[in-house]
Design an enzyme around this catalytic site. Structure first.
Site, PDB file in Angstrom:
ATOM      1  N   ARG A  21       0.840  -1.213   0.000  1.00  0.00           N
ATOM      2  CA  ARG A  21       0.000   0.000   0.000  1.00  0.00           C
ATOM      3  C   ARG A  21       0.873   1.261   0.000  1.00  0.00           C
ATOM      4  O   ARG A  21       0.630   2.205  -0.758  1.00  0.00           O
ATOM      5  CB  ARG A  21      -0.898  -0.031   1.239  1.00  0.00           C
ATOM      6  CG  ARG A  21      -1.705   1.231   1.497  1.00  0.00           C
ATOM      7  CD  ARG A  21      -2.534   1.013   2.760  1.00  0.00           C
ATOM      8  NE  ARG A  21      -3.286   2.192   3.146  1.00  0.00           N
ATOM      9  CZ  ARG A  21      -2.830   3.138   3.936  1.00  0.00           C
ATOM     10  NH1 ARG A  21      -1.592   3.068   4.409  1.00  0.00           N
ATOM     11  NH2 ARG A  21      -3.598   4.162   4.261  1.00  0.00           N
ATOM     12  N   CYS A  73      10.885 -19.269  -6.734  1.00  0.00           N
ATOM     13  CA  CYS A  73      10.931 -19.572  -8.165  1.00  0.00           C
ATOM     14  C   CYS A  73      12.318 -20.061  -8.613  1.00  0.00           C
ATOM     15  O   CYS A  73      13.296 -19.317  -8.570  1.00  0.00           O
ATOM     16  CB  CYS A  73      10.544 -18.298  -8.933  1.00  0.00           C
ATOM     17  SG  CYS A  73      10.683 -18.453 -10.711  1.00  0.00           S
ATOM     18  N   ASP A 103      16.256 -12.706   2.415  1.00  0.00           N
ATOM     19  CA  ASP A 103      17.583 -12.683   1.780  1.00  0.00           C
ATOM     20  C   ASP A 103      17.596 -13.275   0.368  1.00  0.00           C
ATOM     21  O   ASP A 103      18.239 -12.729  -0.537  1.00  0.00           O
ATOM     22  CB  ASP A 103      18.646 -13.328   2.675  1.00  0.00           C
ATOM     23  CG  ASP A 103      18.274 -14.724   3.155  1.00  0.00           C
ATOM     24  OD1 ASP A 103      17.153 -15.183   2.835  1.00  0.00           O
ATOM     25  OD2 ASP A 103      19.094 -15.355   3.838  1.00  0.00           O
ATOM     26  N   ILE A 126       9.172 -13.139   8.797  1.00  0.00           N
ATOM     27  CA  ILE A 126       8.937 -13.234  10.254  1.00  0.00           C
ATOM     28  C   ILE A 126      10.217 -13.619  11.002  1.00  0.00           C
ATOM     29  O   ILE A 126      10.269 -13.552  12.212  1.00  0.00           O
ATOM     30  CB  ILE A 126       7.836 -14.270  10.596  1.00  0.00           C
ATOM     31  CG1 ILE A 126       8.256 -15.692  10.208  1.00  0.00           C
ATOM     32  CG2 ILE A 126       6.498 -13.878   9.976  1.00  0.00           C
ATOM     33  CD1 ILE A 126       7.427 -16.787  10.879  1.00  0.00           C
ATOM     34  N   ASP A 127      11.257 -14.018  10.263  1.00  0.00           N
ATOM     35  CA  ASP A 127      12.462 -14.563  10.912  1.00  0.00           C
ATOM     36  C   ASP A 127      13.355 -13.513  11.593  1.00  0.00           C
ATOM     37  O   ASP A 127      14.137 -13.855  12.467  1.00  0.00           O
ATOM     38  CB  ASP A 127      13.318 -15.320   9.885  1.00  0.00           C
ATOM     39  CG  ASP A 127      12.591 -16.521   9.298  1.00  0.00           C
ATOM     40  OD1 ASP A 127      11.547 -16.911   9.852  1.00  0.00           O
ATOM     41  OD2 ASP A 127      13.062 -17.057   8.280  1.00  0.00           O
ATOM     42  N   ASP A 129      15.959 -12.234  10.381  1.00  0.00           N
ATOM     43  CA  ASP A 129      17.304 -12.796  10.190  1.00  0.00           C
ATOM     44  C   ASP A 129      18.197 -11.956   9.284  1.00  0.00           C
ATOM     45  O   ASP A 129      19.206 -12.439   8.780  1.00  0.00           O
ATOM     46  CB  ASP A 129      17.192 -14.230   9.626  1.00  0.00           C
ATOM     47  CG  ASP A 129      16.437 -14.282   8.302  1.00  0.00           C
ATOM     48  OD1 ASP A 129      15.828 -13.264   7.912  1.00  0.00           O
ATOM     49  OD2 ASP A 129      16.457 -15.341   7.649  1.00  0.00           O
ATOM     50  N   ARG A 162       2.144 -29.973  33.633  1.00  0.00           N
ATOM     51  CA  ARG A 162       2.888 -30.547  32.505  1.00  0.00           C
ATOM     52  C   ARG A 162       4.014 -29.640  32.039  1.00  0.00           C
ATOM     53  O   ARG A 162       4.053 -28.458  32.370  1.00  0.00           O
ATOM     54  CB  ARG A 162       1.948 -30.732  31.314  1.00  0.00           C
ATOM     55  CG  ARG A 162       1.144 -31.982  31.388  1.00  0.00           C
ATOM     56  CD  ARG A 162       0.206 -32.064  30.209  1.00  0.00           C
ATOM     57  NE  ARG A 162      -0.544 -33.300  30.254  1.00  0.00           N
ATOM     58  CZ  ARG A 162      -1.749 -33.462  29.735  1.00  0.00           C
ATOM     59  NH1 ARG A 162      -2.356 -32.451  29.132  1.00  0.00           N
ATOM     60  NH2 ARG A 162      -2.353 -34.629  29.806  1.00  0.00           N
ATOM     61  N   HIS A 253       2.794 -22.737  10.507  1.00  0.00           N
ATOM     62  CA  HIS A 253       2.459 -21.581   9.671  1.00  0.00           C
ATOM     63  C   HIS A 253       1.444 -20.623  10.278  1.00  0.00           C
ATOM     64  O   HIS A 253       1.207 -19.546   9.713  1.00  0.00           O
ATOM     65  CB  HIS A 253       2.000 -22.052   8.283  1.00  0.00           C
ATOM     66  CG  HIS A 253       3.141 -22.593   7.472  1.00  0.00           C
ATOM     67  ND1 HIS A 253       3.657 -23.841   7.703  1.00  0.00           N
ATOM     68  CD2 HIS A 253       3.897 -22.024   6.505  1.00  0.00           C
ATOM     69  CE1 HIS A 253       4.678 -24.037   6.878  1.00  0.00           C
ATOM     70  NE2 HIS A 253       4.848 -22.949   6.146  1.00  0.00           N
ATOM     71  N   GLN A 255       2.119 -18.923  12.566  1.00  0.00           N
ATOM     72  CA  GLN A 255       2.995 -17.768  12.867  1.00  0.00           C
ATOM     73  C   GLN A 255       3.142 -16.820  11.685  1.00  0.00           C
ATOM     74  O   GLN A 255       3.591 -15.690  11.827  1.00  0.00           O
ATOM     75  CB  GLN A 255       4.402 -18.264  13.261  1.00  0.00           C
ATOM     76  CG  GLN A 255       4.421 -19.087  14.518  1.00  0.00           C
ATOM     77  CD  GLN A 255       5.691 -19.932  14.635  1.00  0.00           C
ATOM     78  OE1 GLN A 255       6.641 -19.539  15.277  1.00  0.00           O
ATOM     79  NE2 GLN A 255       5.697 -21.098  14.011  1.00  0.00           N
TER      80      GLN A 255
HETATM   81  O1  F6P Z   1      11.504 -17.738   6.212  1.00  0.00           O
HETATM   82  C1  F6P Z   1      10.237 -17.732   6.729  1.00  0.00           C
HETATM   83  C2  F6P Z   1       9.826 -19.103   7.163  1.00  0.00           C
HETATM   84  O2  F6P Z   1       8.526 -19.019   7.707  1.00  0.00           O
HETATM   85  C3  F6P Z   1      10.761 -19.809   8.144  1.00  0.00           C
HETATM   86  O3  F6P Z   1      10.599 -19.345   9.456  1.00  0.00           O
HETATM   87  C4  F6P Z   1      10.382 -21.253   7.933  1.00  0.00           C
HETATM   88  O4  F6P Z   1      11.441 -22.102   8.238  1.00  0.00           O
HETATM   89  C5  F6P Z   1      10.094 -21.288   6.455  1.00  0.00           C
HETATM   90  O5  F6P Z   1       9.764 -19.973   6.065  1.00  0.00           O
HETATM   91  C6  F6P Z   1       8.944 -22.203   6.071  1.00  0.00           C
HETATM   92  O6  F6P Z   1       8.836 -22.186   4.689  1.00  0.00           O
HETATM   93  P1  F6P Z   1       7.586 -22.754   3.865  1.00  0.00           P
HETATM   94  O7  F6P Z   1       6.540 -21.717   3.856  1.00  0.00           O
HETATM   95  O8  F6P Z   1       8.146 -22.984   2.502  1.00  0.00           O
HETATM   96  O9  F6P Z   1       7.115 -23.990   4.553  1.00  0.00           O
END
Ligand code: F6P
Length: 323
Positions: A21, A73, A103, A126-127, A129, A162, A253, A255
């Site tokens: 956006r 890709c 990256d 989300i990493d 990194d 637990r 996912h 997350q």
């Molecule tokens: O790089 C983002 C990420 O969500 C990582 O945290 C995870 O290891 C990977 O992508 C999962 O990839 P995919 O969506 O291909 O399962």
């Protein structure tokens, strides 16, 4: 300048829409035509372009995922694939491209820049990194998603006395585990950057149990290979050595989805706006990011060559707070 193209690539992240956006609105504000390219570099190679106007990005700032869709890709990783991409961009009159991703997506953008396409990268993953920026778009929302899960797991964990192991994403980066672990009050945080061993976790559990704590939350980063057998291996060790009743939750996912946090929406807005400003200034082969709450830009090569440092101090603090 010719038209500006925009695509999202790699794993999606909450806040990508807010960045789209910001790019579209800023570009139109300055009088440029914008093409949204569907499914990242794959859509580029399949000429999956659509012209975007002000209303095409209306009502998306709050949405998770990416309205442009995303992919990884293989064809684009080849020289022929990239040459074809340049031809297609020329065909559509697109001289500049904004790439939102991590990256791998930046590496692609850099290669296009070397072929004469003006490119700017916006960090969306989300990493968290990427070393050159304090935060990537999506990290804050994902952290909040993990905290929410920890809170719920703590309720049931406490009812049943637990141990809950929660595996979180982040590939080779432990930031998501560390930040969510601290905010969720985890008893143990295991990340790839630190050499935590299974016996350390067993010892820690015994110590906390001695002082009467009957339930425990262990946040395990998916890339923490030092734990033999991962979550399953850790569960076996805790079950045998400590006789603990252990459950595992792999958040997966979940997350990656959800409405972006205020932090991610604002970060994405700032970075999207800056990306277009850089293109207007004639810049190329750069990435935008945030450092000490200031928007920065940097050469892609330089940014990709930087090694991400782990926040040891924060990790040590987490250990003290969870004794
Ligand atoms: O790089 C983002 C990420 O969500 C990582 O945290 C995870 O290891 C990977 O992508 C999962 O990839 P995919 O969506 O291909 O399962």
């Amino acid at each position: 300048m010719k038209a500006i193209g925009i695509l999202t690539s790699g794993g999606d992240a909450p806040g990508m829409n807010a960045a789209i956006r910001a790019v579209v609105r800023t570009a139109i504000y300055y009088g440029y035509k914008v093409y949204g390219i569907e499914r990242g570099y794959a859509g580029l190679l399949e000429k999956d372009f659509r012209e975007m106007d002000l209303s095409s990005v209306g009502d998306i700032i709050q949405k998770g995922g990416t309205v442009l869709k995303s992919s990884r890709c293989d064809e684009f990783r080849t020289e022929e694939g990239r040459a074809k991409a340049v031809e297609i961009l020329e065909e559509f009159g697109v001289g500049s491209l904004v790439v939102i991703g991590g990256d791998g997506s930046f590496t692609g953008a850099n290669k296009l820049s070397q072929l004469g396409v003006h490119t700017i990268g916006i960090p969306g993953t989300i990493d968290n990194d990427l070393a050159y920026t304090d935060y990537t778009i999506g990290f804050d929302t994902a952290t909040n998603t993990v905290i929410d899960a920890i809170g719920k797991l703590r309720d049931t964990s406490s009812s049943h006395d637990r141990v809950n192991i929660i595996e979180v994403m982040g590939r080779r980066c432990g930031d998501l585990a560390l930040f969510a672990g601290i905010a969720g009050g985890a008893e143990s945080i295991i990340v790839p950057e630190m050499d935590t061993k299974t016996e350390d976790i067993v010892k820690k559990l015994k110590t906390t149990q001695k002082r009467g704590k009957k339930h425990s939350i262990i946040v395990l980063a998916e890339g923490a290979e030092n734990i033999e057998g991962g979550a399953l291996g850790l569960r076996s060790a805790l079950t045998i050595e400590d006789k603990a009743d252990v459950r595992i939750t792999v958040l997966g996912h979940v997350q990656r989805g959800g409405s972006p946090s205020a932090f991610d929406r604002i970060l994405a807005s700032r970075l999207g706006n800056k990306a277009v400003e850089l293109l207007i200034e004639g810049k190329s082969g750069r990435v935008v990011g945030i450092k000490d709450n200031k928007v920065i830009d940097m050469d892609i090569d330089e940014a990709l060559s930087m090694k991400k440092t782990f926040d040891d101090d924060l990790y040590e603090m987490a250990k003290i707070l969870s004794i």
